[in-house]
Design an enzyme around this catalytic site. Structure first.
Site, PDB file in Angstrom:
ATOM      1  CB  THR A 178     -12.640  -3.546  -6.520  1.00 58.30           C
ATOM      2  OG1 THR A 178     -13.325  -2.292  -6.674  1.00 58.30           O
ATOM      3  CG2 THR A 178     -11.265  -3.327  -5.906  1.00 58.30           C
ATOM      4  CB  SER A 225      -4.681   4.296  -1.179  1.00 61.20           C
ATOM      5  OG  SER A 225      -3.523   3.637  -1.729  1.00 61.20           O
ATOM      6  NE  ARG A 280      -0.762   0.460  -0.060  1.00 61.95           N
ATOM      7  CZ  ARG A 280      -0.376   0.235  -1.321  1.00 61.95           C
ATOM      8  NH1 ARG A 280      -1.282   0.264  -2.310  1.00 61.95           N
ATOM      9  NH2 ARG A 280       0.874  -0.053  -1.623  1.00 61.95           N
ATOM     10  CG  HIS A 332       2.859   0.600 -10.800  1.00 63.47           C
ATOM     11  ND1 HIS A 332       1.987   0.746  -9.754  1.00 63.47           N
ATOM     12  CD2 HIS A 332       3.734   1.630 -10.683  1.00 63.47           C
ATOM     13  CE1 HIS A 332       2.318   1.805  -9.026  1.00 63.47           C
ATOM     14  NE2 HIS A 332       3.364   2.368  -9.576  1.00 63.47           N
TER      15      HIS A 332
HETATM   16  N1  APR Z   1     -15.147   2.334  -5.728  1.00 62.76           N
HETATM   17  C1  APR Z   1     -14.427   3.361  -5.190  1.00 62.76           C
HETATM   18  N2  APR Z   1     -13.247   3.192  -4.562  1.00 62.76           N
HETATM   19  C2  APR Z   1     -12.777   1.922  -4.463  1.00 62.76           C
HETATM   20  C3  APR Z   1     -13.473   0.812  -4.980  1.00 62.76           C
HETATM   21  C4  APR Z   1     -14.705   1.069  -5.642  1.00 62.76           C
HETATM   22  N3  APR Z   1     -15.443   0.078  -6.179  1.00 62.76           N
HETATM   23  N4  APR Z   1     -12.744  -0.309  -4.711  1.00 62.76           N
HETATM   24  C5  APR Z   1     -11.637   0.103  -4.039  1.00 62.76           C
HETATM   25  N5  APR Z   1     -11.669   1.436  -3.887  1.00 62.76           N
HETATM   26  C6  APR Z   1     -10.619   2.285  -3.309  1.00 62.76           C
HETATM   27  C7  APR Z   1     -10.155   1.853  -1.944  1.00 62.76           C
HETATM   28  O1  APR Z   1     -10.877   2.534  -0.944  1.00 62.76           O
HETATM   29  C8  APR Z   1      -8.667   2.267  -1.950  1.00 62.76           C
HETATM   30  O2  APR Z   1      -8.483   3.528  -1.331  1.00 62.76           O
HETATM   31  O3  APR Z   1      -9.498   2.170  -4.171  1.00 62.76           O
HETATM   32  C9  APR Z   1      -8.306   2.397  -3.426  1.00 62.76           C
HETATM   33  C10 APR Z   1      -7.282   1.363  -3.864  1.00 62.76           C
HETATM   34  O4  APR Z   1      -6.091   1.659  -3.182  1.00 62.76           O
HETATM   35  P1  APR Z   1      -4.913   0.576  -3.150  1.00 62.76           P
HETATM   36  O5  APR Z   1      -5.458  -0.753  -2.819  1.00 62.76           O
HETATM   37  O6  APR Z   1      -3.796   1.160  -2.316  1.00 62.76           O
HETATM   38  O7  APR Z   1      -4.444   0.466  -4.678  1.00 62.76           O
HETATM   39  P2  APR Z   1      -3.510   1.454  -5.481  1.00 62.76           P
HETATM   40  O8  APR Z   1      -3.640   2.862  -4.991  1.00 62.76           O
HETATM   41  O9  APR Z   1      -3.751   1.212  -6.924  1.00 62.76           O
HETATM   42  O10 APR Z   1      -2.037   0.912  -5.100  1.00 62.76           O
HETATM   43  C11 APR Z   1      -0.961   1.506  -5.767  1.00 62.76           C
HETATM   44  O11 APR Z   1       0.511  -0.101  -4.731  1.00 62.76           O
HETATM   45  O12 APR Z   1       0.949  -2.246  -4.088  1.00 62.76           O
HETATM   46  C12 APR Z   1       1.215  -1.298  -5.051  1.00 62.76           C
HETATM   47  O13 APR Z   1       1.853  -1.697  -7.265  1.00 62.76           O
HETATM   48  C13 APR Z   1       0.751  -1.749  -6.416  1.00 62.76           C
HETATM   49  O14 APR Z   1      -0.164  -0.399  -8.201  1.00 62.76           O
HETATM   50  C14 APR Z   1      -0.278  -0.704  -6.822  1.00 62.76           C
HETATM   51  C15 APR Z   1       0.119   0.486  -5.967  1.00 62.76           C
END
Ligand code: APR
Ligand code: ZN
Length: 248
Positions: A29, A197, A37, A122
């Site tokens: 990000t 997450s 999420r 993935h």
């Molecule tokens: N610093 C710390 N934490 C962060 C930051 C940041 N800069 N940006 C986002 N986050 C955290 C959010 O709070 C969230 O809990 O990163 C986490 C990202 O979680 P998800 O959006 O669920 O992503 P992810 O866990 O990678 O999803 C897993 O789901 O949709 C599928 O295939 C897709 O690979 C993905 C999988």
């Protein structure tokens, strides 16, 4: 005096002999790629198109490709951030043996991590494949076909369906990569989950594999995760700030 969690993480990293890292969308990000999420994340904007629907429906394929090109235009050129760079340094120093990533953006490799140290469980969005004959297709060529015909791209050899090389919901996971990831988790003495997450399986079982095999588990994430109760150390903070402390 409460211990500074980043200091505590630094102690664990220093003591470890084999670190394995699991990354999620949260590490990208700060490079400008939205996660899934968090509030405003991708699943708040787009409905999930799963593998079955993608194969069955031309309209779903068109929607999937359209949003991929839209996102590419919105995000533009992205590069690795300090989080990717610090992890690449851990690999280069021999501290970290594997980075298991749920991400498909290729930013760990862009930060200099060799393919033999990254497990993309993935898949990757960096190229596409024909579902029927397996032929690799470049994203730029898929976009040319999409813009020329207004339809989802078809294989230039067998006219089969072309799909991004990302593992979709409902699609079989790459068994070889999952096996490698489980084996890496079993060998770790420190497992660090960063920016995930931890709700999608089998990735979310990897920290537990490591714990069961005797590793310490650290979770670095802005929000609480499903696996926080199992962690030896929780660092609820921005990844750039946390890992940035390893460059000082
Ligand atoms: N610093 C710390 N934490 C962060 C930051 C940041 N800069 N940006 C986002 N986050 C955290 C959010 O709070 C969230 O809990 O990163 C986490 C990202 O979680 P998800 O959006 O669920 O992503 P992810 O866990 O990678 O999803 C897993 O789901 O949709 C599928 O295939 C897709 O690979 C993905 C999988
Ligand atoms: Zn084909």
């Amino acid at each position: 005096m409460p211990v500074d969690p980043i200091e505590a993480l630094s102690d664990l990293v220093r003591q470890a002999t084999n670190i394995v890292v699991l990354t999620g969308a949260g590490i990208s990000t700060e490079s400008g790629i939205p996660d899934f999420r968090s509030p405003g994340g991708l699943w708040s904007k787009y409905r999930i198109i799963d593998y079955r629907e993608f194969i069955a429906s031309e309209e779903a394929r068109h929607e999937d490709w359209k949003r991929r090109f839209e996102m590419a235009d919105q995000i533009g050129e992205v590069g690795p951030n300090i989080g990717h760079e610090v992890l690449a340094a851990w690999v280069a120093e021999g501290r970290c043996s594997k980075i298991i990533t749920q991400n498909v953006d290729g930013l760990h490799q862009a930060a200099g991590v060799g393919d033999d140290h990254v497990i993309e469980i993935h898949g990757t969005a960096r190229h596409a494949e024909c579902v029927d004959c397996g032929l690799r297709h470049e994203i730029a060529d898929c976009r040319t076909m999409f813009e020329a015909t207004g339809a989802a791209p078809r294989c230039t050899v067998c006219d089969g369906i072309i799909k991004s090389a990302v593992v979709m919901f409902g699609q079989m996971m790459p068994e070889d990569k999952v096996a490698l990831a489980v084996e890496a988790a079993h060998r770790a003495d420190l497992f660090v989950a960063i920016g995930s997450s931890l709700v999608v399986h089998p990735a979310a079982t990897l920290p537990l594999h490591a714990k069961r095999a005797g590793a310490k588990l650290a979770i670095v994430n802005r929000e609480a995760t499903e696996l926080d109760p199992f962690a030896d150390l929780l660092v609820h903070d921005e990844i750039g700030r946390v890992l940035g402390r390893f460059t000082q």
